[in-house]
Design a protein around this motif. Structure first.
Motif, PDB file in Angstrom:
ATOM      1  N   GLY A  37       0.893  -1.385   0.127  1.00 21.36           N
ATOM      2  CA  GLY A  37      -0.430  -0.122   0.068  1.00 21.36           C
ATOM      3  C   GLY A  37       0.915   1.311  -0.139  1.00 21.36           C
ATOM      4  N   GLY A  38       1.878   0.939   0.972  1.00 16.60           N
ATOM      5  CA  GLY A  38       2.941   2.113   0.518  1.00 16.60           C
ATOM      6  C   GLY A  38       3.564   2.089  -0.880  1.00 16.60           C
ATOM      7  N   ALA A  39       3.556   1.280  -1.862  1.00 17.53           N
ATOM      8  CA  ALA A  39       4.390   1.644  -2.424  1.00 17.53           C
ATOM      9  C   ALA A  39       3.471   2.454  -3.646  1.00 17.53           C
ATOM     10  N   LEU A  40       2.357   2.051  -3.286  1.00 15.22           N
ATOM     11  CA  LEU A  40       1.575   2.623  -4.244  1.00 15.22           C
ATOM     12  C   LEU A  40       1.412   3.959  -4.026  1.00 15.22           C
ATOM     13  N   PHE A  41       1.832   4.407  -3.024  1.00 15.11           N
ATOM     14  CA  PHE A  41       1.431   5.963  -2.883  1.00 15.11           C
ATOM     15  C   PHE A  41       2.568   6.409  -3.196  1.00 15.11           C
ATOM     16  N   LEU A  42       3.770   5.574  -3.307  1.00 16.45           N
ATOM     17  CA  LEU A  42       5.269   6.028  -3.927  1.00 16.45           C
ATOM     18  C   LEU A  42       5.017   5.841  -4.494  1.00 16.45           C
ATOM     19  N   ILE A  43       4.875   5.894  -5.711  1.00 18.53           N
ATOM     20  CA  ILE A  43       4.244   6.107  -6.691  1.00 18.53           C
ATOM     21  C   ILE A  43       3.168   7.062  -7.556  1.00 18.53           C
ATOM     22  N   ILE A  44       2.829   6.910  -6.534  1.00 24.37           N
ATOM     23  CA  ILE A  44       1.427   8.121  -6.948  1.00 24.37           C
ATOM     24  C   ILE A  44       2.208   9.549  -7.048  1.00 24.37           C
ATOM     25  N   PHE A  49       1.427  11.821 -10.890  1.00 25.30           N
ATOM     26  CA  PHE A  49       0.029  11.644 -11.266  1.00 25.30           C
ATOM     27  C   PHE A  49      -0.780  12.788 -10.931  1.00 25.30           C
ATOM     28  N   ARG A  50      -1.734  13.289 -11.949  1.00 27.99           N
ATOM     29  CA  ARG A  50      -2.829  13.981 -12.035  1.00 27.99           C
ATOM     30  C   ARG A  50      -3.552  13.880 -11.303  1.00 27.99           C
ATOM     31  N   SER A  51      -3.792  14.568 -10.048  1.00 26.44           N
ATOM     32  CA  SER A  51      -5.652  13.903  -8.668  1.00 26.44           C
ATOM     33  C   SER A  51      -6.247  14.139  -9.710  1.00 26.44           C
ATOM     34  N   ASP A  52      -6.623  13.785 -10.750  1.00 26.09           N
ATOM     35  CA  ASP A  52      -7.661  13.876 -12.260  1.00 26.09           C
ATOM     36  C   ASP A  52      -8.071  12.972 -12.948  1.00 26.09           C
ATOM     37  N   SER A  53      -6.815  11.796 -13.679  1.00 27.90           N
ATOM     38  CA  SER A  53      -6.929  10.972 -13.343  1.00 27.90           C
ATOM     39  C   SER A  53      -7.136   9.512 -13.251  1.00 27.90           C
ATOM     40  N   ALA A  54      -6.935   8.648 -13.773  1.00 30.15           N
ATOM     41  CA  ALA A  54      -7.631   7.447 -13.175  1.00 30.15           C
ATOM     42  C   ALA A  54      -6.584   6.690 -12.172  1.00 30.15           C
ATOM     43  N   TRP A  55      -5.672   7.343 -13.314  1.00 26.27           N
ATOM     44  CA  TRP A  55      -4.194   6.095 -12.193  1.00 26.27           C
ATOM     45  C   TRP A  55      -4.480   6.130 -11.614  1.00 26.27           C
ATOM     46  N   PHE A  56      -4.320   8.076 -10.620  1.00 31.80           N
ATOM     47  CA  PHE A  56      -3.994   8.426  -9.029  1.00 31.80           C
ATOM     48  C   PHE A  56      -4.945   8.251  -8.706  1.00 31.80           C
ATOM     49  N   CYS A  59      -4.495   4.093  -8.093  1.00 33.51           N
ATOM     50  CA  CYS A  59      -3.275   3.349  -7.234  1.00 33.51           C
ATOM     51  C   CYS A  59      -3.907   3.973  -5.691  1.00 33.51           C
ATOM     52  N   GLY A  60      -4.333   5.362  -5.309  1.00 34.22           N
ATOM     53  CA  GLY A  60      -4.761   5.564  -4.300  1.00 34.22           C
ATOM     54  C   GLY A  60      -5.535   4.369  -3.977  1.00 34.22           C
ATOM     55  N   CYS A  61      -7.173   4.230  -4.228  1.00 38.93           N
ATOM     56  CA  CYS A  61      -7.793   3.495  -3.868  1.00 38.93           C
ATOM     57  C   CYS A  61      -7.283   2.069  -3.301  1.00 38.93           C
ATOM     58  N   ILE A  62      -6.674   1.498  -4.054  1.00 40.41           N
ATOM     59  CA  ILE A  62      -6.020   0.520  -4.135  1.00 40.41           C
ATOM     60  C   ILE A  62      -5.652   0.153  -2.606  1.00 40.41           C
ATOM     61  N   GLY A  63      -4.465   1.254  -2.725  1.00 38.00           N
ATOM     62  CA  GLY A  63      -3.064   1.272  -1.701  1.00 38.00           C
ATOM     63  C   GLY A  63      -3.922   1.737  -0.162  1.00 38.00           C
ATOM     64  N   MET A  64      -5.216   2.569  -0.554  1.00 45.60           N
ATOM     65  CA  MET A  64      -5.667   2.673   1.341  1.00 45.60           C
ATOM     66  C   MET A  64      -6.310   1.452   1.383  1.00 45.60           C
ATOM     67  N   LEU A  65      -6.836   0.207   0.812  1.00 46.31           N
ATOM     68  CA  LEU A  65      -7.536  -0.904   1.026  1.00 46.31           C
ATOM     69  C   LEU A  65      -5.796  -1.790   1.210  1.00 46.31           C
ATOM     70  N   LEU A  66      -4.638  -1.661   0.382  1.00 42.45           N
ATOM     71  CA  LEU A  66      -4.020  -2.137   1.523  1.00 42.45           C
ATOM     72  C   LEU A  66      -3.648  -2.232   2.450  1.00 42.45           C
TER      73      LEU A  66
END
Length: 173
Positions: A37-44, A49-56, A59-66
């Protein structure tokens, strides 16, 4: 019929060999989830990634879930009960209402066919709580009935042989 927490009343008695142990595998898994989960936030942050992108968002949702999942596992799921090194598990077998005394009689007489007729797949006001070790050398059960707001014991704690434990576990499946 479900897996459940182990009732403390089933562990009371003369047994000195019951212990609560930390499970290293579960701790490692929880830490791996937290790191992922921390790695996904680091990737962001690294890829900007812009805050309006699908990747942001992904990654944010999956990172928070993990992180939530890993934190919950680390807090709640790192210890297990064991009897002489064999892990204990708790189970519930629901019975048709009004059959608690028949269930006690069937368990005491080792009449598993009669007990199987009393079992219901749905939750009900009567149940058998069962605790058994992985090697089947420790097994106890207790019949309970629902009295408004909680289950009350109808029987004393019943001690089971390994063969009896196996027969009751077959009813759980």
């Amino acid at each position: 019929m479900a897996k459940t927490k182990i009732s403390p009343t089933l562990l009371c008695g003369e047994e000195n060999n019951i212990s609560k142990k930390i499970c290293i595998k579960k701790i490692v898994l929880a830490l791996a989830l937290l790191l992922a989960g921390g790695a996904l936030f680091l990737i962001i942050n690294l890829f900007g990634f812009r805050s309006d992108s699908a990747w942001f968002f992904a990654c944010g949702c999956i990172g928070m879930l993990l992180i939530i999942w890993g934190g919950a596992k680390l807090c709640c799921d790192t210890k297990h009960m064991s009897y002489r090194g064999s892990v204990l598990s708790g189970h519930i077998i629901y019975l048709t209402n009004g059959t608690t005394h028949d269930a006690i009689r069937a368990i005491e007489q080792h009449d598993w066919a009669a007990l199987a007729k009393l079992v219901t797949p749905a939750e009900s006001g009567a149940k058998i709580e069962l605790v058994v070790s992985a090697d089947r050398q420790f097994a106890r059960c207790q019949v309970l009935t629902y009295v408004p707001y909680q289950f009350e014991p109808v029987s004393d704690v019943l001690f089971l042989t390994p063969a009896d434990a196996e027969a009751l576990l077959n009813l759980v499946k």
